[in-house]
Design an enzyme around this catalytic site. Structure first.
Site, PDB file in Angstrom:
ATOM      1  N   HIS A 163     -48.066 -17.764 -21.909  1.00  0.00           N
ATOM      2  CA  HIS A 163     -48.512 -16.404 -22.237  1.00  0.00           C
ATOM      3  C   HIS A 163     -49.716 -16.459 -23.183  1.00  0.00           C
ATOM      4  O   HIS A 163     -49.907 -17.455 -23.881  1.00  0.00           O
ATOM      5  CB  HIS A 163     -47.408 -15.642 -22.981  1.00  0.00           C
ATOM      6  CG  HIS A 163     -46.233 -15.268 -22.148  1.00  0.00           C
ATOM      7  ND1 HIS A 163     -44.939 -15.581 -22.493  1.00  0.00           N
ATOM      8  CD2 HIS A 163     -46.144 -14.555 -20.992  1.00  0.00           C
ATOM      9  CE1 HIS A 163     -44.099 -15.087 -21.585  1.00  0.00           C
ATOM     10  NE2 HIS A 163     -44.810 -14.478 -20.656  1.00  0.00           N
ATOM     11  N   CYS A 248     -41.787 -14.073 -29.614  1.00  0.00           N
ATOM     12  CA  CYS A 248     -41.092 -13.569 -28.420  1.00  0.00           C
ATOM     13  C   CYS A 248     -39.643 -13.189 -28.690  1.00  0.00           C
ATOM     14  O   CYS A 248     -38.999 -12.573 -27.846  1.00  0.00           O
ATOM     15  CB  CYS A 248     -41.182 -14.574 -27.289  1.00  0.00           C
ATOM     16  SG  CYS A 248     -40.444 -16.128 -27.693  1.00  0.00           S
TER      17      CYS A 248
HETATM   18  N1  LIG Z   1     -43.301 -14.137 -25.113  1.00  0.00           N
HETATM   19  C1  LIG Z   1     -42.880 -15.375 -24.929  1.00  0.00           C
HETATM   20  O1  LIG Z   1     -43.476 -16.331 -25.424  1.00  0.00           O
HETATM   21  N2  LIG Z   1     -41.825 -15.553 -24.162  1.00  0.00           N
HETATM   22  C2  LIG Z   1     -41.245 -16.812 -23.888  1.00  0.00           C
HETATM   23  C3  LIG Z   1     -40.498 -16.784 -22.594  1.00  0.00           C
HETATM   24  C4  LIG Z   1     -39.907 -18.100 -22.245  1.00  0.00           C
HETATM   25  C5  LIG Z   1     -39.068 -18.072 -20.993  1.00  0.00           C
HETATM   26  N3  LIG Z   1     -38.413 -19.329 -20.836  1.00  0.00           N
HETATM   27  C6  LIG Z   1     -39.892 -17.766 -19.768  1.00  0.00           C
HETATM   28  O2  LIG Z   1     -40.369 -18.701 -19.136  1.00  0.00           O
HETATM   29  O3  LIG Z   1     -40.077 -16.605 -19.426  1.00  0.00           O
END
Ligand SMILES: NC(=O)NCCC[C@H](N)C(=O)O
Length: 258
Positions: A163, A248
């Site tokens: 992201h 997140c």
């Molecule tokens: N905003 C973020 O950095 N989100 C992390 C999401 C990690 C999750 N394992 C994903 O791949 O969607």
């Protein structure tokens, strides 16, 4: 007086199955993850944030990464449409939480995709990452939702990390910070400060110059201390194994009317 509300979501029973895209899978310790999450939430509370738990989505391993489910601008919540299909069932309960806090609610619709982790606000500038999870149509809908409210939406290519906010976040003075090997083009930001560690690029602004950041970035913390900020370090190692970072694990709502 700005509100200090944060949405969080407790790690679910399938956490260890969370998605990994840019890193190798490593085993996650669910009990340690829960303790790390509880500490993270306590740090928010200790710094004056009221936390609201979004209802569980226990079939979704990545639900703890609640930031990806919605984006706030002023008192408008824009519900995401995650780029990873299995994460879409995380969104309805986030809608409920935003409505309960009195937000106006809008949503990204198909074929648009947008993850909250791709959106970085710096004042009225809204940077949005075009990468693996957010597509051009999602960005178009974000512009349509927020530009009438006074946002200036700036699209930024993201190819090296999951992201935009895995690559860059911003200090309270608006300086964008990033670990250079992971930032596609630092020149896209008006003021860019390189940091010496990957997780040093991720800060949550707690208020009053205090920066919640990962314990795994001590040199970056020193750099920020030297600039007059007060880092508050939290170990989120189990979430980093799933490409999560400090941003997140919560959605901060700063501009709700009381
Ligand atoms: N905003 C973020 O950095 N989100 C992390 C999401 C990690 C999750 N394992 C994903 O791949 O969607």
């Amino acid at each position: 007086m700005p509100s200090q509300q944060a949405l969080v979501r407790r790690p679910g029973p399938r956490l260890a199955e969370g998605l990994v895209t840019h890193i190798d899978r490593r085993p996650v310790d669910p009990a340690l993850a829960l303790r790390q999450w509880e500490t993270y939430v306590q740090v928010l509370r200790d710094h004056g944030w009221q936390t609201t738990e979004v209802a569980p989505a226990d079939d979704c391993p990545d639900a703890v990464f609640v930031e990806d489910t919605l984006v706030m601008f002023r008192n408008v919540a824009l519900l995401a449409r995650p780029g990873a299909g299995p994460r879409r069932p995380e969104v309805p309960a986030a809608r409920g939480a935003a409505e309960a806090l009195g937000c106006s609610v809008n949503e990204i619709r198909a074929p648009g995709t947008l993850d909250g982790g791709d959106v970085l606000k710096v004042g009225d500038t809204v940077y949005v990452g075009r990468g693996g999870r957010t597509n051009g149509e999602g960005i178009r809908q974000l512009r349509a939702a927020f530009e009438p409210l006074g946002a200036r939406v700036v699209a930024v290519p993201v190819s090296r990390v999951l992201h935009l906010k895995s690559a860059v976040t911003a200090l309270p003075d608006g300086t964008v910070i990033g670990y250079p090997p992971l930032v596609d083009d630092p020149a896209l930001f008006p003021r860019f400060l390189p940091v010496p560690e990957e997780s040093g690029a991720h800060v949550v602004l707690l208020g009053g110059g205090r920066l919640l950041m990962a314990a795994g970035a001590p040199k970056s913390a020193e750099l920020f201390t030297d600039l007059g900020y007060q880092p508050v370090l939290v170990d989120i190692g189990e979430f980093e194994k799933l490409e999560g970072c400090v941003t997140c694990l919560s959605v901060r709502l700063r501009e709700l009317s009381a």
